[in-house]
Motif scaffolding. Structure first.
Motif, short mmCIF file in Angstrom:
data_model
loop_
_atom_site.label_atom_id
_atom_site.label_comp_id
_atom_site.label_asym_id
_atom_site.label_seq_id
_atom_site.Cartn_x
_atom_site.Cartn_y
_atom_site.Cartn_z
N ASP A 75 0.83 -1.21 0.00
CA ASP A 75 0.00 0.00 0.00
C ASP A 75 0.87 1.26 0.00
O ASP A 75 2.01 1.24 0.48
CB ASP A 75 -0.94 -0.01 1.20
CG ASP A 75 -0.19 0.18 2.50
OD1 ASP A 75 0.36 -0.79 3.01
OD2 ASP A 75 -0.12 1.34 2.97
N ASN A 143 -9.06 1.98 -2.15
CA ASN A 143 -8.06 0.89 -2.19
C ASN A 143 -7.69 0.56 -3.63
O ASN A 143 -6.52 0.42 -3.97
CB ASN A 143 -8.61 -0.37 -1.52
CG ASN A 143 -8.62 -0.25 0.01
OD1 ASN A 143 -8.04 0.69 0.56
ND2 ASN A 143 -9.27 -1.18 0.67
N SER A 149 -4.68 0.24 1.40
CA SER A 149 -5.08 -1.12 1.78
C SER A 149 -5.80 -1.01 3.12
O SER A 149 -5.32 -1.47 4.15
CB SER A 149 -3.84 -1.99 1.90
OG SER A 149 -4.17 -3.24 2.45
#
Ligand SMILES: Nc1ncnc2c1ncn2[C@@H]1O[C@H](COP(=O)(O)OP(=O)(O)OP(=O)(O)O)[C@@H](O)[C@H]1O
Ligand SMILES: CC(=O)C(=O)O
Length: 649
Positions: A75, A143, A149
């Protein structure tokens, strides 16, 4: 369960401090493997294997970089943090934010995600189904499109005795000596000095003279009269009645249990669970859990109804749950210490010790734990927290909680992002202090009850964490399908960050709640060498790892490829010896470990131990004969045959 452990050094320099070689000497490429395959009863169990590899030539890295392909699902927030602060700067404590009207726009959610929100919590007590659906979709959109994330958690409403109406639109003050009626009678509008409770049987078993406490002490009343099911009460400790205030009854300083008959999951909760399944949430936090059965029931239901793995967290918020803590923790996938409602059922001064005990219990059973409620309560109104609140947050981090949670601070307060940044900075500061104090030098010692292969996996993870700390490694890479080994390593709270590479998206989202774990989505094959090289190359290409970094590699992926001839099978009756020696300027250092599964070999271990101790005591030119004497004095019965101990070499 499979374990696979290896040390990987990136770049030219052989390392140990690790950057200078072991005791200043270069480390050669070296590999040891083991795998526990068959057990005593002949049934084939899943294997456990370990690989230790020290030293990788530069050419191998360059060759692999050339053939690099694939995507690294790391992420963007972790990536930025890693670039800015390096491995040791990565935050270990995870952050959960309750989403409410103050932070539900796409823009606000993005700001929270950028500020470090790992999990977004939606409490199904509040707002409409459409509102929740809208928020969940916005989070998924962020996301997918922006590289975050953020996992999604819903809280079930649960059943509790609480106020439905108290005669005013918001809060209302109960004055000392004022008389109030508590009823379940349904009426239109509001009546002054009348409180409507939600549960018909709320007054059953309650006597005149009992105490009625509002929200764990916001206000207190004495029951002065019972009129049918209704209670007439006199205010003895003035205070505020808030919407949905919780009611608890006390007699002679003890809680009078009133919620036994209420189901853990109401009809509305089941409907919310169906909604959660259809929206593909990652966690369901179950309110007012009373025992393990309720958790198991929901887990079983989810395993048949949901195509993705949804983790069930039990909220510990009642005395009843505390009495069954071990069984609830064991049955669930994680715990939320719901200090708000817990404070309604136990005296406030007991909250800190109870919190520490629950946190410890979660470590024992290796379940992630969230510490929730009132961490930065004053920030619902003010832009800075109190010093006491910061101390409370620090204490939760010092206890190595997996995650901290914001409630009203983010849901309704105007300073949600600021509150999140206070959590982030306070956690980072406390984590650094703990590391510098080396507080976790003694690793967590409670063993998990499990099968032999699982115990071996646990030992591998304990060793891996110890090794990473002792050798001052930069990071631990775990290759995992279901997150088990990442979680076992996290349980040891090691100093270096844990990067969990997984090809299972549910595992990735579940690991968002685990202390010190940065989950990374990546394609994985059965070929561990290929997995390691690919992921390291991907990480390297992003500039997140550099030559000279030392990474410990652990895996629970079973290699099925026939090319993996390096793995040797160790049977239940085998004895494995790992022995290595080195010299520094002619001084010899020798080290050996022995591992056996069958207790038949215990006398052999005793003989070796005593011989070693004798060797240490008698150290010198003639030490060998004393060792030999001790060793030969032992007779060890192996498969019915008595063998005399001998010394070799
Ligand atoms: N989705 C929402 N819509 C409106 N208000 C919300 C929402 N979520 C939270 N809130 C508000 O934020 C406050 C904190 O919410 P939170 O759910 O953490 O606590 P709670 O209502 O006491 O419930 P619980 O005891 O289950 O935590 C609540 O009092 C509520 O006013
Ligand atoms: C979070 C929650 O439910 C509580 O503290 O009561």
């Amino acid at each position: 369960m499979v374990g696979d452990l290896s040390l990987k050094f990136i770049g030219k320099e052989p390392i140990c401090d690790l950057k200078k070689g072991v005791f200043g000497f270069p480390i050669s490429s070296h590999r040891v493997s083991f795998s526990a395959g068959e057990l005593k009863n002949g049934r084939v169990r899943t294997g456990v294997c370990a690989v230790m590899k020290v030293g990788v030539e530069n050419t191998e890295i360059s060759r692999d970089l050339e053939k690099f392909e694939g995507v690294l699902g790391l992420d963007i927030v972790s990536e930025e943090e890693l670039k800015e602060k390096g491995f040791l700067g990565l935050r270990k404590t995870k952050l959960v934010c309750t989403i409410g009207p103050a932070c539900c726009s796409l823009d606000d959610l993005e700001k929270l995600a950028l500020e470090g929100m790992n999990v977004a919590r939606l409490n199904m007590c509040h707002n409409t189904r459409e509102w929740h659906q809208n928020v969940i979709r916005k989070i998924k959109k962020l996301n997918e499109e922006k590289g975050f994330s953020v996992s999604v958690m819903i809280d079930t409403e649960g059943s509790q005795i609480q106020v439905v109406d108290h005669g005013a639109p918001s809060s209302v003050k109960a004055e000392d000596g004022s008389i109030w009626d508590f009823t379940t009678e349904k009426f239109e509008g509001s009546r002054p000095f009348t409180v409507q409770a939600n549960y018909e049987g709320f007054s059953e078993g309650i006597n005149v003279g009992d105490e009625l406490v509002i929200d764990g002490g916001m206000a207190t009343f004495e029951v002065v009269e019972k009129i049918g099911n209704d209670l007439r009460c006199k205010c003895t400790d003035p205070g505020l009645l808030l919407p949905r205030a919780k009611l608890s009854f006390w007699r002679d300083g003890r809680l009078v249990g009133r919620s036994d008959e209420l189901p853990t999951l109401s009809t509305k909760d089941w409907s919310d669970i169906e909604f959660a399944i259809s929206e593909g949430v990652d966690f369901i936090a179950m309110s007012f859990v009373k025992d393990a059965d309720a958790v198991t029931h929901l887990k079983n239901y989810l395993s048949t109804k949901s195509s993705k793995s949804i983790k069930v967290l039990a909220k510990i918020e009642s005395l009843e749950a505390l009495h069954k803590l071990d069984e609830i923790v064991e049955a669930s996938d994680g715990i939320m210490i719901a200090r708000g409602d817990l404070g309604v059922e136990i005296p406030l001064e007991q909250i800190p010790t109870v919190q520490e005990e629950i946190t410890h219990c979660c470590r024992k059973f290796n379940k992630p734990v969230i510490i929730a409620s009132q961490l930065l309560e004053s920030m619902v109104e003010y832009p800075t927290p109190t010093r006491a609140e910061v101390a409370d947050v620090s204490e939760a981090v010092r206890q190595y909680a997996d995650a901290l949670m914001l409630s009203g601070e983010s849901a309704i307060g105007p300073y949600g992002q600021k509150a999140l940044s206070v959590l982030r900075m306070t956690s980072g500061r406390m984590e650094l202090w703990s590391r510098e104090e080396n507080r976790e030098s003694v690793l967590f010692e409670n063993k998990l009850e499990a099968s032999v292969p699982d115990k071996i996996a646990e030992q591998i993870c304990n060793c891996a964490a110890g090794m990473a700390n002792n050798l001052g490694l930069d990071a631990i890479f775990v290759y995992t399908r279901h997150g088990q080994m990442a979680s076992l390593i996290s349980r040891n709270r090691p100093n270096p960050p844990i990067f969990a590479f997984t090809n299972d998206s549910s595992t990735r989202m579940a690991l968002n709640l685990q202390w010190g774990v940065t989950p990374i989505f990546i394609d994985l094959s059965d070929d561990m060498e290929a997995n390691i090289n690919r992921s390291i190359n991907l990480v390297k290409t992003k500039g997140l790892i550099k030559d000279g970094d030392a990474v410990l590699v652990v895996s629970d992926i079973i290699p099925t490829s026939t090319a993996q001839t390096v793995f040797q099978s160790i049977q239940y009756d085998d004895v494995m010896k790992l022995d290595f020696g080195t010299h520094i300027d002619g001084h010899i250092v020798d080290c050996a470990f022995t591992l056996a599964f069958n207790p038949m070999f215990n006398p052999l271990f005793e003989a070796s131990r005593e011989a070693t101790n004798t060797g240490i005591k008698e150290a010198g030119i003639d030490g060998g004969s004393a060792i030999q004497e001790v060793m030969e004095s032992y007779g060890v019965e192996i498969n019915g045959k008595v063998c005399q101990g001998i010394v070799i070499g």
